[in-house]
Design a protein around this motif. Structure first.
Motif, PDB file in Angstrom:
ATOM      1  N   LEU A   1      22.647  86.345 -22.744  1.00  0.00           N
ATOM      2  CA  LEU A   1      23.469  85.179 -23.059  1.00  0.00           C
ATOM      3  C   LEU A   1      23.709  84.315 -21.825  1.00  0.00           C
ATOM      4  O   LEU A   1      23.706  83.084 -21.899  1.00  0.00           O
ATOM      5  CB  LEU A   1      24.802  85.620 -23.657  1.00  0.00           C
ATOM      6  CG  LEU A   1      24.763  86.086 -25.113  1.00  0.00           C
ATOM      7  CD1 LEU A   1      26.088  86.709 -25.520  1.00  0.00           C
ATOM      8  CD2 LEU A   1      24.437  84.918 -26.037  1.00  0.00           C
ATOM      9  N   ILE A   2      23.902  84.958 -20.682  1.00  0.00           N
ATOM     10  CA  ILE A   2      24.093  84.204 -19.443  1.00  0.00           C
ATOM     11  C   ILE A   2      22.791  83.515 -19.028  1.00  0.00           C
ATOM     12  O   ILE A   2      22.767  82.325 -18.696  1.00  0.00           O
ATOM     13  CB  ILE A   2      24.597  85.136 -18.320  1.00  0.00           C
ATOM     14  CG1 ILE A   2      25.992  85.674 -18.669  1.00  0.00           C
ATOM     15  CG2 ILE A   2      24.618  84.404 -16.980  1.00  0.00           C
ATOM     16  CD1 ILE A   2      26.484  86.757 -17.735  1.00  0.00           C
ATOM     17  N   GLU A   3      21.703  84.270 -19.063  1.00  0.00           N
ATOM     18  CA  GLU A   3      20.426  83.711 -18.608  1.00  0.00           C
ATOM     19  C   GLU A   3      19.903  82.621 -19.532  1.00  0.00           C
ATOM     20  O   GLU A   3      19.240  81.686 -19.072  1.00  0.00           O
ATOM     21  CB  GLU A   3      19.385  84.829 -18.492  1.00  0.00           C
ATOM     22  CG  GLU A   3      19.556  85.690 -17.271  1.00  0.00           C
ATOM     23  CD  GLU A   3      18.370  86.603 -17.058  1.00  0.00           C
ATOM     24  OE1 GLU A   3      18.158  87.036 -15.921  1.00  0.00           O
ATOM     25  OE2 GLU A   3      17.660  86.912 -18.044  1.00  0.00           O
ATOM     26  N   SER A   4      20.171  82.749 -20.823  1.00  0.00           N
ATOM     27  CA  SER A   4      19.676  81.728 -21.744  1.00  0.00           C
ATOM     28  C   SER A   4      20.346  80.382 -21.491  1.00  0.00           C
ATOM     29  O   SER A   4      19.805  79.338 -21.865  1.00  0.00           O
ATOM     30  CB  SER A   4      19.885  82.164 -23.193  1.00  0.00           C
ATOM     31  OG  SER A   4      21.272  82.329 -23.477  1.00  0.00           O
ATOM     32  N   ARG A   5      21.513  80.405 -20.860  1.00  0.00           N
ATOM     33  CA  ARG A   5      22.155  79.155 -20.449  1.00  0.00           C
ATOM     34  C   ARG A   5      21.450  78.573 -19.232  1.00  0.00           C
ATOM     35  O   ARG A   5      21.310  77.346 -19.099  1.00  0.00           O
ATOM     36  CB  ARG A   5      23.635  79.408 -20.129  1.00  0.00           C
ATOM     37  CG  ARG A   5      24.479  79.790 -21.332  1.00  0.00           C
ATOM     38  CD  ARG A   5      24.723  78.579 -22.216  1.00  0.00           C
ATOM     39  NE  ARG A   5      25.599  78.901 -23.342  1.00  0.00           N
ATOM     40  CZ  ARG A   5      25.982  78.016 -24.249  1.00  0.00           C
ATOM     41  NH1 ARG A   5      25.566  76.766 -24.148  1.00  0.00           N
ATOM     42  NH2 ARG A   5      26.757  78.369 -25.245  1.00  0.00           N
ATOM     43  N   LEU A   6      21.029  79.457 -18.319  1.00  0.00           N
ATOM     44  CA  LEU A   6      20.358  79.005 -17.101  1.00  0.00           C
ATOM     45  C   LEU A   6      18.888  78.680 -17.347  1.00  0.00           C
ATOM     46  O   LEU A   6      18.328  77.775 -16.707  1.00  0.00           O
ATOM     47  CB  LEU A   6      20.475  80.087 -16.015  1.00  0.00           C
ATOM     48  CG  LEU A   6      21.897  80.506 -15.615  1.00  0.00           C
ATOM     49  CD1 LEU A   6      21.853  81.680 -14.658  1.00  0.00           C
ATOM     50  CD2 LEU A   6      22.641  79.334 -14.992  1.00  0.00           C
ATOM     51  N   TYR A   7      18.275  79.451 -18.256  1.00  0.00           N
ATOM     52  CA  TYR A   7      16.853  79.271 -18.566  1.00  0.00           C
ATOM     53  C   TYR A   7      16.707  79.131 -20.079  1.00  0.00           C
ATOM     54  O   TYR A   7      16.486  80.120 -20.785  1.00  0.00           O
ATOM     55  CB  TYR A   7      16.028  80.471 -18.080  1.00  0.00           C
ATOM     56  CG  TYR A   7      16.210  80.789 -16.616  1.00  0.00           C
ATOM     57  CD1 TYR A   7      15.568  80.045 -15.631  1.00  0.00           C
ATOM     58  CD2 TYR A   7      17.030  81.850 -16.209  1.00  0.00           C
ATOM     59  CE1 TYR A   7      15.712  80.342 -14.284  1.00  0.00           C
ATOM     60  CE2 TYR A   7      17.196  82.154 -14.870  1.00  0.00           C
ATOM     61  CZ  TYR A   7      16.534  81.390 -13.914  1.00  0.00           C
ATOM     62  OH  TYR A   7      16.693  81.690 -12.580  1.00  0.00           O
ATOM     63  N   PRO A   8      16.823  77.928 -20.606  1.00  0.00           N
ATOM     64  CA  PRO A   8      16.722  77.738 -22.061  1.00  0.00           C
ATOM     65  C   PRO A   8      15.377  78.167 -22.634  1.00  0.00           C
ATOM     66  O   PRO A   8      15.266  78.396 -23.835  1.00  0.00           O
ATOM     67  CB  PRO A   8      16.930  76.221 -22.224  1.00  0.00           C
ATOM     68  CG  PRO A   8      17.639  75.783 -20.989  1.00  0.00           C
ATOM     69  CD  PRO A   8      17.134  76.673 -19.905  1.00  0.00           C
ATOM     70  N   GLN A   9      14.346  78.296 -21.762  1.00  0.00           N
ATOM     71  CA  GLN A   9      13.022  78.691 -22.260  1.00  0.00           C
ATOM     72  C   GLN A   9      12.971  80.160 -22.668  1.00  0.00           C
ATOM     73  O   GLN A   9      12.049  80.584 -23.359  1.00  0.00           O
ATOM     74  CB  GLN A   9      11.945  78.468 -21.178  1.00  0.00           C
ATOM     75  CG  GLN A   9      12.012  77.117 -20.498  1.00  0.00           C
ATOM     76  CD  GLN A   9      12.746  77.232 -19.162  1.00  0.00           C
ATOM     77  OE1 GLN A   9      13.860  77.739 -19.105  1.00  0.00           O
ATOM     78  NE2 GLN A   9      12.111  76.751 -18.104  1.00  0.00           N
ATOM     79  N   MET A  10      13.943  80.949 -22.196  1.00  0.00           N
ATOM     80  CA  MET A  10      13.925  82.385 -22.483  1.00  0.00           C
ATOM     81  C   MET A  10      14.208  82.619 -23.967  1.00  0.00           C
ATOM     82  O   MET A  10      15.261  82.237 -24.477  1.00  0.00           O
ATOM     83  CB  MET A  10      14.950  83.112 -21.612  1.00  0.00           C
ATOM     84  CG  MET A  10      14.895  84.619 -21.738  1.00  0.00           C
ATOM     85  SD  MET A  10      15.929  85.441 -20.506  1.00  0.00           S
ATOM     86  CE  MET A  10      14.992  85.140 -19.015  1.00  0.00           C
ATOM     87  N   ARG A  11      13.262  83.258 -24.634  1.00  0.00           N
ATOM     88  CA  ARG A  11      13.397  83.495 -26.078  1.00  0.00           C
ATOM     89  C   ARG A  11      13.113  84.965 -26.393  1.00  0.00           C
ATOM     90  O   ARG A  11      11.981  85.413 -26.270  1.00  0.00           O
ATOM     91  CB  ARG A  11      12.423  82.603 -26.861  1.00  0.00           C
ATOM     92  CG  ARG A  11      12.650  81.111 -26.664  1.00  0.00           C
ATOM     93  CD  ARG A  11      11.750  80.295 -27.562  1.00  0.00           C
ATOM     94  NE  ARG A  11      11.896  78.870 -27.319  1.00  0.00           N
ATOM     95  CZ  ARG A  11      11.129  78.176 -26.482  1.00  0.00           C
ATOM     96  NH1 ARG A  11      10.166  78.791 -25.827  1.00  0.00           N
ATOM     97  NH2 ARG A  11      11.326  76.882 -26.307  1.00  0.00           N
TER      98      ARG A  11
END
Length: 266
Positions: A83-93
């Motif tokens: 959840l934290i990283e998806s804010r920093l890296y929106p490409q992470m799926r």
């Protein structure tokens, strides 16, 4: 105690566990048809319900712990990182995979809530548990990133990578950061375990948990050394990480699963 009376004996945990599992299941099923904000919101709801289940478990008397609650906390930590990283890296799926993981560990902890600990041998024992669970979470996060790295590498080889995909080098860098952090916490966990063994038993206790944890620690140490001195990357690094994570999984969760489920011993 049979399953139904056990579930009824702690109704709030059962209700919120069911809600978290349902939210995870709904996300896994519907996320291809949902917008990014909708799927993030549903994942956040599932994460919050999962956290509530864990918090309620802290207030149970007597305290209970086992392989399934350990996996549940580990899964929640991995989701927190995502959840934290998806804010920093929106490409992470990886929402589908993590939603299935979250649903599985919540239901597993509901069915196998662990064994009671009516008294702790030391007031500092929860610190040892916290360090161990934190190392589980960080190494599990490293495994998820390594899987994403493998998937990205395969897409590049097949020519299916898109410009919006997560950069391979970024995934690799994040993977080894989690490996290093997990290695540090696992080192602290082993030192704390040694201290408690010397204090309570006046000797180092060799059991399955200790042996597999040390094997995991050594394997991760070799991986970090190989990365630093030999420039390990790609398949060699990922497979070594999987071996280290497998040893760690066998160390606590595996041994407790055998004791609790197969041998019916505390």
């Amino acid at each position: 105690m049979s399953l139904l009376p056990a579930l009824a004996s702690n109704l709030p945990v059962t209700v919120f566990s069911g809600g978290a599992a349902l939210a995870y299941a709904l996300l896994a099923w519907a996320h291809p048809r949902m917008s990014a904000p909708q799927s993030r919101g549903l994942l956040g709801l599932a994460w919050a319900l999962h956290l509530l289940v864990l918090v309620l478990g802290l207030f149970e008397q007597p305290a209970r712990f086992g392989f399934a609650p350990a996996l549940s906390v580990t899964g929640w930590l991995v989701l927190t990182v995502y959840l934290i990283e998806s804010r920093l890296y929106p490409q992470m799926r990886a929402r589908w995979t993590l939603a299935v993981l979250g649903m599985a560990v919540v239901l597993l902890a509901l069915v196998f809530p662990g064994t009671p600990y009516p008294a702790l041998h030391s007031a500092l024992m929860p610190l040892h548990w916290a360090l161990g669970i934190a190392s589980y979470g960080l190494i599990a996060a490293a495994v998820v990133h390594a899987w994403l790295m493998q998937r990205a590498e395969k897409a590049i080889r097949l020519g299916n990578a898109s410009e919006s995909s997560m950069p391979l080098l970024t995934l690799e860098r994040l993977t080894f950061r989690f490996v290093a952090a997990g290695f540090a916490l696992l080192s602290a966990t082993l030192l704390a375990g040694w201290f408690f063994s010397e204090t309570l038993n006046h000797r180092w206790v060799w059991d399955h948990k200790t042996t597999f944890s040390l094997l995991s620690w050594l394997t991760m140490g070799v991986l970090l050394w190989g990365r630093w001195r030999l420039g390990w990357r790609g398949r060699v690094a990922v497979r070594t990480l999987y071996v280290a994570a497998g040893f760690l999984l066998l160390g606590y969760a595996g041994s407790r699963f055998v004791l609790e489920v197969l041998l019916h011993r505390a």
